[in-house]
Design an enzyme around this catalytic site. Sequence first.
Site, mmCIF file in Angstrom:
data_model
loop_
_atom_site.group_PDB
_atom_site.id
_atom_site.type_symbol
_atom_site.label_atom_id
_atom_site.label_comp_id
_atom_site.label_asym_id
_atom_site.label_seq_id
_atom_site.Cartn_x
_atom_site.Cartn_y
_atom_site.Cartn_z
ATOM 1 N N LYS A 153 -1.373 -12.907 -7.652
ATOM 2 C CA LYS A 153 -2.793 -13.133 -7.344
ATOM 3 C C LYS A 153 -3.522 -12.073 -8.168
ATOM 4 C CE LYS A 153 -6.847 -12.850 -5.218
ATOM 5 N NZ LYS A 153 -7.852 -12.004 -5.886
ATOM 6 N N SER A 184 -7.123 -1.633 -0.603
ATOM 7 C CA SER A 184 -7.797 -0.990 0.526
ATOM 8 C C SER A 184 -7.028 -1.186 1.832
ATOM 9 C CB SER A 184 -9.199 -1.582 0.681
ATOM 10 O OG SER A 184 -9.097 -2.946 1.036
ATOM 11 N N GLY A 196 -8.088 -4.599 3.291
ATOM 12 C CA GLY A 196 -7.426 -5.728 2.622
ATOM 13 C C GLY A 196 -5.959 -5.810 3.011
ATOM 14 N N GLY A 197 -5.270 -4.686 2.921
ATOM 15 C CA GLY A 197 -3.833 -4.655 3.232
ATOM 16 C C GLY A 197 -3.561 -5.096 4.662
ATOM 17 N N GLU A 250 0.526 -0.922 0.082
ATOM 18 C CA GLU A 250 0.255 0.502 -0.129
ATOM 19 C C GLU A 250 -1.253 0.638 -0.043
ATOM 20 O OE1 GLU A 250 -1.161 3.174 -2.650
ATOM 21 O OE2 GLU A 250 0.498 2.667 -4.006
ATOM 22 N N CYS A 256 -4.278 6.602 -5.987
ATOM 23 C CA CYS A 256 -3.923 6.592 -4.560
ATOM 24 C C CYS A 256 -3.422 7.962 -4.128
ATOM 25 C CB CYS A 256 -2.901 5.507 -4.269
ATOM 26 S SG CYS A 256 -1.720 5.282 -5.576
ATOM 27 N N GLU A 316 -10.216 7.420 3.664
ATOM 28 C CA GLU A 316 -10.183 7.608 2.207
ATOM 29 C C GLU A 316 -11.561 7.352 1.591
ATOM 30 O OE1 GLU A 316 -7.201 6.071 -1.276
ATOM 31 O OE2 GLU A 316 -8.112 4.523 -0.068
HETATM 32 P P1 NAP Z 1 -9.121 -4.640 -2.060
HETATM 33 O O1 NAP Z 1 -10.513 -4.915 -1.696
HETATM 34 O O2 NAP Z 1 -8.198 -4.253 -0.975
HETATM 35 O O3 NAP Z 1 -8.574 -5.949 -2.806
HETATM 36 C C1 NAP Z 1 -7.279 -6.019 -3.371
HETATM 37 C C2 NAP Z 1 -6.877 -7.477 -3.516
HETATM 38 O O4 NAP Z 1 -6.685 -8.046 -2.217
HETATM 39 C C3 NAP Z 1 -7.931 -8.339 -4.198
HETATM 40 O O5 NAP Z 1 -7.244 -9.308 -4.959
HETATM 41 C C4 NAP Z 1 -8.676 -8.965 -3.046
HETATM 42 O O6 NAP Z 1 -9.242 -10.202 -3.339
HETATM 43 C C5 NAP Z 1 -7.544 -9.150 -2.034
HETATM 44 N N1 NAP Z 1 -8.039 -9.117 -0.664
HETATM 45 C C6 NAP Z 1 -8.646 -8.067 -0.061
HETATM 46 N N2 NAP Z 1 -8.927 -8.361 1.219
HETATM 47 C C7 NAP Z 1 -8.494 -9.624 1.428
HETATM 48 C C8 NAP Z 1 -8.519 -10.494 2.552
HETATM 49 N N3 NAP Z 1 -9.058 -10.104 3.706
HETATM 50 N N4 NAP Z 1 -8.006 -11.721 2.413
HETATM 51 C C9 NAP Z 1 -7.467 -12.117 1.239
HETATM 52 N N5 NAP Z 1 -7.417 -11.347 0.137
HETATM 53 C C10 NAP Z 1 -7.924 -10.113 0.221
HETATM 54 O O7 NAP Z 1 -9.011 -3.494 -3.140
HETATM 55 P P2 NAP Z 1 -9.801 -3.266 -4.498
HETATM 56 O O8 NAP Z 1 -10.577 -4.461 -4.879
HETATM 57 O O9 NAP Z 1 -8.786 -2.808 -5.447
HETATM 58 O O10 NAP Z 1 -10.759 -2.050 -4.211
HETATM 59 C C11 NAP Z 1 -11.575 -1.952 -3.072
HETATM 60 C C12 NAP Z 1 -11.350 -0.632 -2.384
HETATM 61 O O11 NAP Z 1 -9.965 -0.465 -2.088
HETATM 62 C C13 NAP Z 1 -11.684 0.606 -3.207
HETATM 63 O O12 NAP Z 1 -13.038 0.945 -3.173
HETATM 64 C C14 NAP Z 1 -10.826 1.647 -2.557
HETATM 65 O O13 NAP Z 1 -11.461 2.153 -1.426
HETATM 66 C C15 NAP Z 1 -9.592 0.899 -2.136
HETATM 67 N N6 NAP Z 1 -8.434 1.072 -3.055
HETATM 68 C C16 NAP Z 1 -7.459 1.934 -2.720
HETATM 69 C C17 NAP Z 1 -6.371 2.113 -3.560
HETATM 70 C C18 NAP Z 1 -5.289 3.044 -3.205
HETATM 71 O O14 NAP Z 1 -4.357 3.169 -3.993
HETATM 72 N N7 NAP Z 1 -5.309 3.691 -2.077
HETATM 73 C C19 NAP Z 1 -6.266 1.403 -4.750
HETATM 74 C C20 NAP Z 1 -7.276 0.516 -5.075
HETATM 75 C C21 NAP Z 1 -8.346 0.353 -4.206
HETATM 76 P P3 NAP Z 1 -10.699 -10.277 -4.013
HETATM 77 O O15 NAP Z 1 -10.496 -9.914 -5.445
HETATM 78 O O16 NAP Z 1 -11.110 -11.699 -3.823
HETATM 79 O O17 NAP Z 1 -11.578 -9.299 -3.309
#
Ligand code: NAP
Length: 526
Positions: free
Chosen positions: A182, A240, A243-244, A263, A300, A391
């Site tokens: 994805k 996030s 998301g996770g 993660e 991260c 975070e």
């Molecule tokens: P994200 O919002 O968690 O999204 C990651 C992936 O998961 C994307 O493909 C997203 O789809 C999908 N997704 C998220 N929530 C979902 C749900 N409820 N149902 C289905 N699919 C879902 O992470 P991100 O876009 O990389 O960044 C957003 C935030 O995550 C950052 O601002 C940061 O706070 C955090 N982050 C943390 C780390 C770490 O290593 N700790 C790394 C990256 C990001 P979509 O593209 O459609 O949104």
Amino acid sequence: MHGKNRIGFSLSNQGATGLSSFNPATAEIRSDQFTGATQEETESAMQKAESAFDTYRNTTPDQRAQFLEAIADEILNLGDELVQTAMQESALPEGRIVGERGRTMGQLKLFASLLREGSWVEATIDTAQPNREPLPKPDIRKMLRPLGPVVVFTASNFPLAFSTAGGDTASALAAGCPVVVKAHNSHLHTNELVSDAISRAAEKTGMPDGVYSSLAADGFGLGTTLVKHPKTKAVAFTGSLGGGMALYKMAIERDEPIPVFAEMGSINPVIFLPKKLNAEKEALAKTYAGSITLGVGQFCTNPGLLIGLEGSDLDQFSTTLASEISGIQPSAMLNEGIAKNFNKNKESSLTQNGVKLISSNSVEIPRNGASPAVARVSAKDFLANPNLQEEVFGPYSIVVSCKDQAELDQVIAQLHGQLTITFMGSDDDFKSFETQIHSAEKKTGRLIYNGVPTGVEVCGSMQHGGPFPAATDSRFTSVGSDAIKRFARPVAYQSAPQTMLPDELKDNNPNNVWREVDGQRTNQGL
Ligand code: NAP
């Protein structure tokens, strides 16, 4: 037809309804658009992945190793186009992208050599004891076998190394699992190039159709469908906490629950012990200003919490750190959403009770930029407020001052699960704070002495994971050769004829794999 491995991810110039590739630093949108995956295409990718599994799971380790090495070669063959595309889509500098490409290829090659060496399958043989009293013992042999199709959510913060052909994909393919990616909407063109490279490698090495697919779409619908799809057998995710956890909950509520290796959030506390701080406060502050702002803080393992004992050493450390951070220019973040989240979460943290900004914010912030910042709070206020453990993804860190060792104990005891915890100390410090160090071990996947948490080696001994919320399953790692263990399960074969056994369990041990036979470690045949 491996050219079709990019199901539902076609380029179209026909209007603005599709997904766009966006440069976060300039807001430039490429004119060519991607159409999102349709339901039929998603279904087709999963069907093909399931069919491919029957063939792919029975490929030899050497065949899979050749496939992984061919992916690495094809990625390198993409040349400067890949580097430039990833730079444009992520706002990361060339050196970082070139380094990440090297790491991506290195990971693929690491898994190739792991496959050829063979012992990762943990082959264990207990031969029969037909004359055992009171009952004969049967011949039992066990090893790790692949789980089935794996859905990989690529990470926004590593457009190559934690992405399309990154560690999750490489380890799942190595284990013998087809992969459906994805794609992250931040890196659509990068994903397209790397997906094509994987498809070419699959074709060249004779891998089954459907061994790899990539899908993209706007919104959560695609990810939800993939996690809930009955043919999906495991999920890998970096992103996030929200998301996770959403994906994790979907997976355990399925009729057939499946593992989600997510993660997620970690603030990577660093504890500065008194003798070290006294001797090296200036140097430590400079080193940590670099670590906090490395890659615009988008790792991260970024150090988000700096803990020390109250006093003039911690004050001087904080002053130098604040001055160093104030001198670092704001830079563009990976995407608009991440920049917005950073600014919102930083502001929220700074308005919490007792939190004081100690660096000065730059006024000139570029588009989607992050102005680095450091704040300070007393351990008393930190302990009273769980929000301060959330975070703030980006270049932001909080110095926590503890009035004594007992308060430091409390802070450590209250920490959430982390990817890393670091102790900066002298030998004397380590002796004096042994209890605190042992206590911290319970909270983390990796314990670091006198280093910075940013920078994760890819090797057999690496642990990149940790107690919740750092990851959903602290027993596994997403970096290093053990990442493969996430996508395999033990199968025992009882009284199996030689012809029905995988090579790793056959009497003659054709590949001289190290295994345990009747309690002895050996790479010889029986
Ligand atoms: P994200 O919002 O968690 O999204 C990651 C992936 O998961 C994307 O493909 C997203 O789809 C999908 N997704 C998220 N929530 C979902 C749900 N409820 N149902 C289905 N699919 C879902 O992470 P991100 O876009 O990389 O960044 C957003 C935030 O995550 C950052 O601002 C940061 O706070 C955090 N982050 C943390 C780390 C770490 O290593 N700790 C790394 C990256 C990001 P979509 O593209 O459609 O949104």
